[in-house]
Enzyme design. Sequence first.
Site, short mmCIF file in Angstrom:
data_model
loop_
_atom_site.label_atom_id
_atom_site.label_comp_id
_atom_site.label_asym_id
_atom_site.label_seq_id
_atom_site.Cartn_x
_atom_site.Cartn_y
_atom_site.Cartn_z
N CYS A 2 -8.99 -0.91 1.35
CA CYS A 2 -8.37 -2.00 0.62
C CYS A 2 -7.54 -2.79 1.61
O CYS A 2 -7.13 -2.27 2.65
CB CYS A 2 -7.45 -1.53 -0.50
SG CYS A 2 -8.08 -0.20 -1.53
N ARG A 16 -5.10 -9.15 -2.87
CA ARG A 16 -5.58 -7.83 -2.51
C ARG A 16 -7.07 -7.71 -2.81
O ARG A 16 -7.61 -8.37 -3.71
CB ARG A 16 -4.80 -6.71 -3.20
CG ARG A 16 -5.02 -6.42 -4.66
CD ARG A 16 -6.16 -5.43 -4.96
NE ARG A 16 -6.24 -4.25 -4.17
CZ ARG A 16 -5.62 -3.09 -4.41
NH1 ARG A 16 -4.88 -2.96 -5.50
NH2 ARG A 16 -5.80 -2.06 -3.62
N ASN A 70 -5.27 2.80 -0.73
CA ASN A 70 -5.67 4.15 -0.34
C ASN A 70 -5.03 4.54 0.99
O ASN A 70 -5.04 3.76 1.95
CB ASN A 70 -7.19 4.22 -0.24
CG ASN A 70 -7.71 5.64 -0.25
OD1 ASN A 70 -7.07 6.54 -0.80
ND2 ASN A 70 -8.86 5.87 0.36
#
Length: 307
Positions: A2, A16, A70
């Site tokens: 990510c 994002r 993550n």
Amino acid sequence: MCTALFYAAGGGYMGRTLDLEYGYGEQVTVTPRGYLDNRYGMVGMAAVADGYPLYYDGVNEAGLAMAGLNFPHSARYAPPPDVGVEVAVHRLIPTLLGRCESVDQAVSLLRGLVLCDRPFSDRYPTASLHWMLADAGRSVVVESTADGVRIMENPARVLANEPPLPHQLSHLSHYANLTPAPPQDAWQQPLSRGGGTVGLPGDFTSPARFVRGAYVAAHAAPTGEPISQVFRMMAAVAVPSGCVLAEDGRPVITRYTACMDLRGRAYLYSTYGCHRLRGVALRPSVLEGNSLTTYPLPEQEDILWEN
């Protein structure tokens, strides 16, 4: 995989991407005031389980945004404490967005909490995450590692996955001279466009995405439509199907791209299968309700045919 970044123009925006080989049935979700005994309502991406919104990211009605990314190798959390005020990992985003109107308030609240490993359920074990928080004037990163919880200023205004932020910033220093520059000689003119990006890494590893994200965060100029600019910026780190494979061979894709509008208190998004922008604003009709409002993600392109 990510990437998140903060774009300060026009009152502030957080963008994002979520890069995974599968989903958890996530939907854009509005949590009204009071639903979780919170002061502020919020909107963001969440998997709803037993009526509880497990937020990946979101923005609240005060203009505070937060995203969890993550962090599989470095994340460490405390066991549930015998004393003290605990917050389980899955409750961190709704707790901070529900109670705080600024990064300063969120940092102050965080310092009094114990971030603990208490799974939501067998289906939703504790996720290994670190977080980016932003308001109109400040961006910080929160990481819980073997060394404890650290709340760090984020001069790059970007966050990826591993390694921890201090190591990413150290790696970024190798690219400090990558700034746009005019050509030195006339014969260089055909090669000059994009010359300031020579040497930027082009792979999809976390350090490479961090560098590219930091570059666009630093150099993207204000435009008449900052929301569109954020989506163009996030395209620099998006993952096409087939370019990255998970261990089981499934393709990792950018399942969705989001832009959190801090001034407009809105959540804009597109998915891998549908690039048309959709938005959900924190209007009184949803903020004053008594239940979650969810919006399923589109998976088919919505094309406006001109003939």
